[in-house]
Scaffold this motif. Structure first.
Motif: not given
Length: 196
Positions: A59, A62-63, A106, A110, A113-114, A169
């Motif tokens: 994560t 990704y951030f 972000p 994030s 995404y998580q 991603k």
């Protein structure tokens, strides 16, 4: 060339002085400034509460990708005068919007995404966030005088958010798969599993 460099330096210094003046005299401690600061605090608290510790490393990665992509898009757009920020939390000598680049965009992406490791729910959540941010939040920021839209528009904003989210991603999921393969752990090949 030396003479041209001196002219650029002079104009750059004048621009910095003007940005500093607008921040200290017209932005700092206004209600809009407090609102942006409050948003940073609220989003940071939500990020800490909602983040899953078992997926923390991927994560944060990704951030980082979202932060870099969003910051460069923001810097290019402000440099090309596509839009501007009239009120900012940080000193006005920095033309890009730290609130959006480091906190809201972000952190929110994030969390998405998580929370949504599969592509379909991820794309739905990403699309909804992008639409809300581009067509509602930016519209509100324009009304209250924080954001000034020029050559940019809500459509470009929405597209850029979706593209950033998808690119990040793809990159992080690919890294997770490569790591799982290199570790010989076929059961850990799910992109939603944490990087160890």
């Amino acid at each position: 060339m030396n003479e041209l460099g001196k002219k650029i330096d002079k104009i750059s210094n004048q621009l910095t002085d003007l940005r500093w003046e607008i921040w200290t005299k017209h932005s700092l401690f206004t209600w809009q400034w407090w609102m942006l600061l409050g948003l940073c605090i609220v989003v940071s608290i939500l990020f800490i509460i909602l983040i899953k510790k078992e997926k923390l490393v991927q994560t944060i990665a990704y951030f980082g990708i979202i932060f870099i992509l969003n910051k460069y898009i923001d810097e290019i757009a402000t440099a090309l005068d596509w839009y501007d920020y009239r009120i900012q939390v940080q000193p006005g000598i920095i033309p890009s919007m730290l609130v959006a680049n480091l906190f809201i965009i972000p952190m929110a992406l994030s969390i998405i995404y998580q929370r949504y490791s599969k592509w379909k729910p991820f794309l739905i959540a990403l699309g909804l966030f992008s639409i809300f941010t581009s067509y509602i939040a930016l519209f509100f920021l324009k009304i209250v005088g924080i954001y000034l839209e020029k050559a940019w528009n809500a459509h470009w904003s929405c597209i850029s958010l979706v593209v950033m989210g998808v690119i990040a991603k793809i990159v992080i999921d690919r890294v997770v798969l490569i790591q799982a393969h290199n570790n010989g752990d076929q059961s850990n090949s799910d992109p939603s599993s944490p990087i160890t």
